[in-house]
Design an enzyme around this catalytic site. Structure first.
Site, PDB file in Angstrom:
ATOM      1  CG  ASN A 277      -1.873   1.533   6.033  1.00  0.00           C
ATOM      2  OD1 ASN A 277      -2.828   1.040   6.631  1.00  0.00           O
ATOM      3  ND2 ASN A 277      -1.744   1.467   4.711  1.00  0.00           N
ATOM      4  CG  HIS A 313      -4.305  -6.262   1.313  1.00  0.00           C
ATOM      5  ND1 HIS A 313      -5.243  -5.853   0.394  1.00  0.00           N
ATOM      6  CD2 HIS A 313      -3.529  -5.185   1.571  1.00  0.00           C
ATOM      7  CE1 HIS A 313      -5.031  -4.579   0.094  1.00  0.00           C
ATOM      8  NE2 HIS A 313      -4.004  -4.144   0.803  1.00  0.00           N
ATOM      9  CG  ASP A 346      -8.057  -6.962  -1.042  1.00  0.00           C
ATOM     10  OD1 ASP A 346      -7.350  -7.550  -0.200  1.00  0.00           O
ATOM     11  OD2 ASP A 346      -7.568  -6.280  -1.963  1.00  0.00           O
TER      12      ASP A 346
HETATM   13  O1  9MR Z   1      -3.708  -1.237  -5.388  1.00  0.00           O
HETATM   14  C1  9MR Z   1      -2.433  -0.714  -5.676  1.00  0.00           C
HETATM   15  C2  9MR Z   1      -1.964  -1.236  -7.010  1.00  0.00           C
HETATM   16  O2  9MR Z   1      -2.771  -0.711  -8.049  1.00  0.00           O
HETATM   17  C3  9MR Z   1      -0.509  -0.878  -7.227  1.00  0.00           C
HETATM   18  O3  9MR Z   1      -0.063  -1.480  -8.433  1.00  0.00           O
HETATM   19  C4  9MR Z   1       0.303  -1.348  -6.063  1.00  0.00           C
HETATM   20  C5  9MR Z   1       1.749  -1.008  -6.247  1.00  0.00           C
HETATM   21  O4  9MR Z   1       2.491  -1.214  -5.118  1.00  0.00           O
HETATM   22  O5  9MR Z   1      -0.179  -0.736  -4.862  1.00  0.00           O
HETATM   23  C6  9MR Z   1      -1.481  -1.155  -4.585  1.00  0.00           C
HETATM   24  O6  9MR Z   1      -1.909  -0.622  -3.353  1.00  0.00           O
HETATM   25  C7  9MR Z   1      -1.148  -1.029  -2.209  1.00  0.00           C
HETATM   26  C8  9MR Z   1      -1.268   0.056  -1.174  1.00  0.00           C
HETATM   27  O7  9MR Z   1      -0.909   1.285  -1.716  1.00  0.00           O
HETATM   28  C9  9MR Z   1      -0.420  -0.260   0.045  1.00  0.00           C
HETATM   29  N1  9MR Z   1      -0.740  -1.546   0.584  1.00  0.00           N
HETATM   30  C10 9MR Z   1      -0.790  -2.642  -0.355  1.00  0.00           C
HETATM   31  C11 9MR Z   1      -1.677  -2.296  -1.540  1.00  0.00           C
HETATM   32  C12 9MR Z   1      -1.805  -3.484  -2.456  1.00  0.00           C
HETATM   33  O8  9MR Z   1      -0.559  -3.800  -2.999  1.00  0.00           O
END
Ligand code: 9MR
Length: 429
Positions: A277, A313, A346
């Protein structure tokens, strides 16, 4: 799962001269194996609140010469008797449902079905409005943070599953599948893991973590992000000097840590779908090219990888990607014999780098690009409502206290125009 029993190979030869398969049985149909290679079987039926687990079946063989094989199985009903659509003669394009009241229904009734997912947070499940929209509109769950290494193994060898279990059990009760996210990632590691050194210690930590976590969820989780974000570029948009990301894993083991993680995961569950991923690999850019070569190498070495998640994203600070570009990019990965997924979608409106109109076009065209490919087995949105988006509070997203307006529902859980565009794409409009 990338190896096929002899019976599959035999039926592949028959299918090469023309075969027709009536499809799955509510669960995933075993993936076919074209003589020139095929994709593995995709996830099984989605099940419903009244039952029908429809786990994914083993994939067919694949080769680097492409070809499509097994498609997703049918939607699992209460008695798992629904005739599925999977088989060795996967259609060139997915057929949409005639109509649908929810995204979930549009996905379940497409042919072959496609999973519609959301990142779910533990705090969200304390909110009834959130919960009801999440379960009505989706049938695939990724825990937003609760299954990361720091949450599950805060101290070495001592595991903490309470928050993750809450999400997984809620998902199962609502007839939703779950993707485990994520086993090996440089981020959200506990301090003790980040400071490991030496190949033996790092390998041992990876093994213990994967074995314990996959063992804990074995009966409830059948798809996993095994390695997340192993590649980096100078810019978060996926441009500039793509290379393996330095991390505790890479520094100790080199690139072979990926092979190792997938091999350990396969030992734990011979039937699970195992994914790589990453972000900003959605368009045809330098990072996507690098990841393509990396994954192709894994496939050629026989590493048990089943698919690639394209996080999607879109907008600051990550890439932008139009529909045709996404389609071409997904296609080349699928032609390696892999499943593809949109895994964290998103579209950030902060700083107006993406206009409202562009956002609607992106939502429609990107979802359509995935939907049209039978090898694209799921579309997961990274959250439910705008107010809870991770983007709002992160400086890199350039929101400065504003809402990212990045998702499909507003804060009263009303559908936005973005929702309508996604629904249009799922219904072939
Ligand atoms: O959405 C997640 C956010 O709440 C956390 O603070 C963050 C920390 O790294 O991770 C976000 O989720 C991530 C996902 O696990 C991996 N790909 C990127 C996502 C957005 O940062």
């Amino acid at each position: 799962m990338r190896s096929a029993p002899l019976t599959l190979l035999f039926s592949a030869i028959l299918c090469a001269i023309g075969c027709s398969d009536s499809g799955g049985d509510g669960g995933g149909q075993t993936g076919g194996a074209g003589t020139t290679g095929g994709t593995g079987g995709a996830p099984g039926g989605t099940g419903s609140a009244t039952g029908g687990t429809g786990g994914g079946a083993p994939g067919g063989t694949s080769s680097t010469t492409g070809g499509t094989g097994g498609a997703p199985g049918g939607t699992g009903g209460g008695d798992s008797s629904t005739v599925g659509t999977g088989g060795t003669d996967a259609p060139a394009a997915r057929t949409p449902a005639a109509s649908a009241r929810t995204l979930r229904e549009a996905g379940e009734n497409a042919n072959p079905p496609i999973l519609i997912g959301a990142a779910i947070s533990g705090s969200g499940l304390n909110d009834n409005g959130y919960k009801s929209v999440a379960a009505a509109e989706h049938n695939y769950v990724t825990a937003e943070n609760e299954m990361k290494w720091d949450a599950l193994e805060p101290t070495p060898g001592s595991f903490s599953y309470g928050s993750a279990d809450n999400i997984v059990n809620w998902a199962v009760q609502n007839g939703m599948q779950v993707k485990g996210h994520t086993l090996v990632w440089h981020n959200q590691l506990p301090g003790w893991a980040s400071s490991l050194s030496g190949a033996a210690a790092v390998e041992q930590a990876i093994r213990r973590h994967i074995e314990n976590v996959m063992g804990h969820f074995k009966d409830r989780i059948h798809t996993w992000d095994v390695v997340n974000e192993a590649v980096i570029t100078d810019s978060d948009t996926g441009v500039g000097n793509p290379r393996m990301r330095p991390s505790v894993f890479f520094n100790a083991l080199g690139e072979r840590y990926l092979d190792l993680a997938f091999e350990i995961a396969r030992e734990q569950d011979p039937d699970a779908k195992l994914y790589y991923n990453d972000y900003s690999i959605d368009a045809l850019n330098e990072k996507a090219d690098f990841v393509y070569e990396m994954v192709k190498g894994m496939v050629e070495r026989g590493v048990p990888i089943d698919g690639v998640g394209f996080q999607m994203h879109i907008g600051p600070p990550n890439n932008e990607a139009g529909g045709p570009d996404v389609a071409a990019n997904l296609r080349r990965f699928a032609d390696l014999g892999l499943e593809v997924l949109i895994s964290e979608m998103d579209i950030n409106r902060c700083s107006n780098q993406v206009t409202a109109e562009e956002q609607l076009t992106y939502y429609h065209d990107i979802v359509e690009a995935c939907f049209l490919m039978p090898e694209c087995v799921g579309i997961t949105f990274w959250g439910i409502n705008d107010g809870r988006s991770w983007l709002n509070g992160w400086s890199g997203a350039l929101c400065n206290g504003q809402s990212s307006q990045s998702l499909l529902f507003d804060d009263r859980y009303q559908k936005k125009e973005t929702y309508n565009k996604v629904m249009d794409a799922l219904l072939g409009r």
